[in-house]
Enzyme design. Structure first.
Site, short mmCIF file in Angstrom:
data_model
loop_
_atom_site.label_atom_id
_atom_site.label_comp_id
_atom_site.label_asym_id
_atom_site.label_seq_id
_atom_site.Cartn_x
_atom_site.Cartn_y
_atom_site.Cartn_z
N GLU A 161 0.83 -1.21 0.00
CA GLU A 161 0.00 0.00 0.00
C GLU A 161 0.86 1.25 0.00
O GLU A 161 1.72 1.42 0.88
CB GLU A 161 -0.89 0.04 1.24
CG GLU A 161 -2.00 -0.98 1.28
CD GLU A 161 -2.87 -0.81 2.52
OE1 GLU A 161 -3.92 -1.46 2.56
OE2 GLU A 161 -2.51 -0.04 3.43
N CYS A 162 0.63 2.14 -0.94
CA CYS A 162 1.22 3.47 -0.96
C CYS A 162 2.74 3.41 -0.77
O CYS A 162 3.45 3.00 -1.67
CB CYS A 162 0.54 4.37 0.07
SG CYS A 162 0.75 6.14 -0.25
N GLY A 163 3.26 3.79 0.41
CA GLY A 163 4.69 3.73 0.63
C GLY A 163 5.24 2.34 0.43
O GLY A 163 6.38 2.15 -0.03
N SER A 188 -0.80 -0.77 -4.74
CA SER A 188 -1.61 0.40 -5.08
C SER A 188 -1.32 1.53 -4.10
O SER A 188 -0.85 1.29 -2.97
CB SER A 188 -3.10 0.04 -5.01
OG SER A 188 -3.91 1.17 -5.30
#
Length: 457
Positions: free
Chosen positions: A339-341, A430
């Site tokens: 996720e993200c980072g 994502s």
């Protein structure tokens, strides 16, 4: 009707972000915890960072920190909010909910949450550049929407005693002046581009909270006794809503599987409810720190949460052993959810704001580039296989990749494309931050539950 569970509760709100909500909510929790009360604290909205401070503030001597859960009428859902507040009322002497953004900002807003659960609203207003207008602002917050319980108003960042007198004089009689906190840099919690610096990153975090609590103790708000707090009583048991049994949780499709979770200053955006959800699905959780140089522990699946990889890019780049472990993990067809980072470190290169480029772990083709401005913010939901996973997005970077998305999230009530979800082999990644309890079935699938098990669940 639910059981009667009366407990003092308050929602700490403000007219905008940056007014000092977290400082006041944390100081209030710290002050009453020091007085021997058991304080339960929640965060309105999807924020990851404020809960670090709120959790630290409510630690009782000799006890471990309690997780601060999110309350969001859309993301976590009304029934979940009701259940968590009801559970808190059973053991707490005081419930504190920190609001999100301005009191009426967002759909749903902090005011919506306050009205739904009859929470009195304590308004914190940065009064550093105003006098008489303070009263108008307080009046608007109190009366803009009908049906909102009012606890009172606290002036923050006040210049001195005379300034405080002018602010109080401008209030209507029913505004309930709760005092003023003087301007003091030592009481401000440090910030960076995604919000507050995590309490665990500062050696003096507890001292900062004690200083804020000491300052608050000199105000009418801080001088409220346990009996005074009864004015904020809410029957949180009456708010009960039935939670339908989740057949996926009951089937425990991740039973017997070990999920390795990255957790350190670079990977710190973790909802406590997400960990609970994985455990409820049957998973055994193990934690590791990429920043400390850890390799991948023995596991069946990996979760790389969001955080601040851009602040630790050299150290993450240097952990080539973990990079190679992850590559072998994916080559074996074992699941990764990033996720993200957590996704950012999987690209080939990260370009920092200072112009430096850092080689990342290269499991995804492409690059990540940090931006000076916010790249995306807001509620998101991911619909797959008839299931909907709710969450949000909040990031300052953009990515470039030749991969075509396997799916995209959308904003609630809109078909407009949100965040891409990339897939390569058993890896899914994502910018979308998911709140796992919103769809345990999809979560189980992302963490490698067999499709046959999913069909039976």
């Amino acid at each position: 009707m639910g059981e009667a569970l009366r407990c003092p509760a308050v929602l700490v709100a403000a007219p905008a972000s940056g007014q000092g909500k977290t400082t006041v909510a944390s100081a209030l929790a710290r002050l009453h915890t020091r007085r021997g009360l058991r304080v339960a604290v929640f965060k309105c909205g999807p924020d990851f960072l404020d809960p670090f401070w709120l959790s630290l503030a409510a630690i009782r001597p000799g006890e471990a920190a309690e997780p601060v859960h999110q309350l969001d009428l859309w993301m976590t859902g009304e029934a979940d909010c009701a259940a968590r507040l009801r559970a808190a009322a059973r053991s707490a002497d005081l419930v504190i909910v920190e609001g999100v953004m301005g009191l009426f900002d967002g759909t749903p807003s902090a005011a919506d949450l306050a009205r739904r659960f009859a929470l009195p609203v304590l308004a914190v207003i940065d009064a550093s550049a105003m006098a008489g207008t303070f009263g108008a602002l307080a009046f608007g917050l109190q009366h803009f929407q009908p049906g909102l319980r009012w606890a009172g108003v606290l002036a923050n960042r006040v210049a001195g005693a005379r300034h405080a007198e002018l602010l109080q004089a401008g209030l209507r009689a029913d505004a309930n002046w709760l005092g003023a906190l003087l301007r003091n840099g030592a009481l401000s919690l440090p910030e960076r581009h995604l919000g507050l610096v995590g309490a665990g990153e500062l050696a003096d975090a507890a001292e900062r909270l004690d200083a804020a609590a000491d300052a608050l103790a000199e105000t009418p708000l801080g001088r409220m006794t346990r009996d005074d707090l009864r004015a904020w009583d809410v029957d949180l048991g009456a708010q009960a809503l039935a939670l339908a049994p989740d057949t996926t949780l009951a089937a425990q499709p991740l039973r017997g599987r070990t999920v390795a979770v990255a957790r350190d200053a670079a990977f710190c955006f973790i909802y406590a409810a997400n960990l609970d959800c994985l455990r409820a699905l049957g998973a055994r959780l193990v934690f590791f720190s990429p920043l400390a140089g850890d390799g991948l522990p023995p596991c069946d699946a990996v979760w790389l949460p969001g955080g601040y990889p851009e602040l630790h890019a050299p150290a993450l780049s240097a952990n080539t052993a973990l990079r190679d472990d992850l590559a072998r993990h994916v080559a074996r067809g074992q699941a990764v959810w990033a996720e993200c980072g957590g996704m950012m470190v999987l690209f080939e290169t990260l370009h920092a704001l200072d112009g430096a480029s850092h080689a990342m772990w290269g499991l995804l083709p492409g690059t990540v580039r940090m931006q000076a401005r916010l790249a995306a913010l807001g509620q998101q939901q991911l619909a797959l296989d008839g299931q909907v996973l709710r969450g949000h997005t909040f990031h300052y970077s953009t990515s470039e990749t030749p991969l075509a998305p396997m799916a995209r999230s959308t904003r609630p009530g809109s078909d407009a494309h949100g965040e891409a979800v990339y897939a390569t082999g058993s890896l899914r990644a994502s910018y979308f931050h998911a709140w796992f309890p919103s769809s345990p079935r999809l979560v189980a699938h992302f963490f490698g539950a067999a499709r046959a098990t999913m069909r039976d669940a």
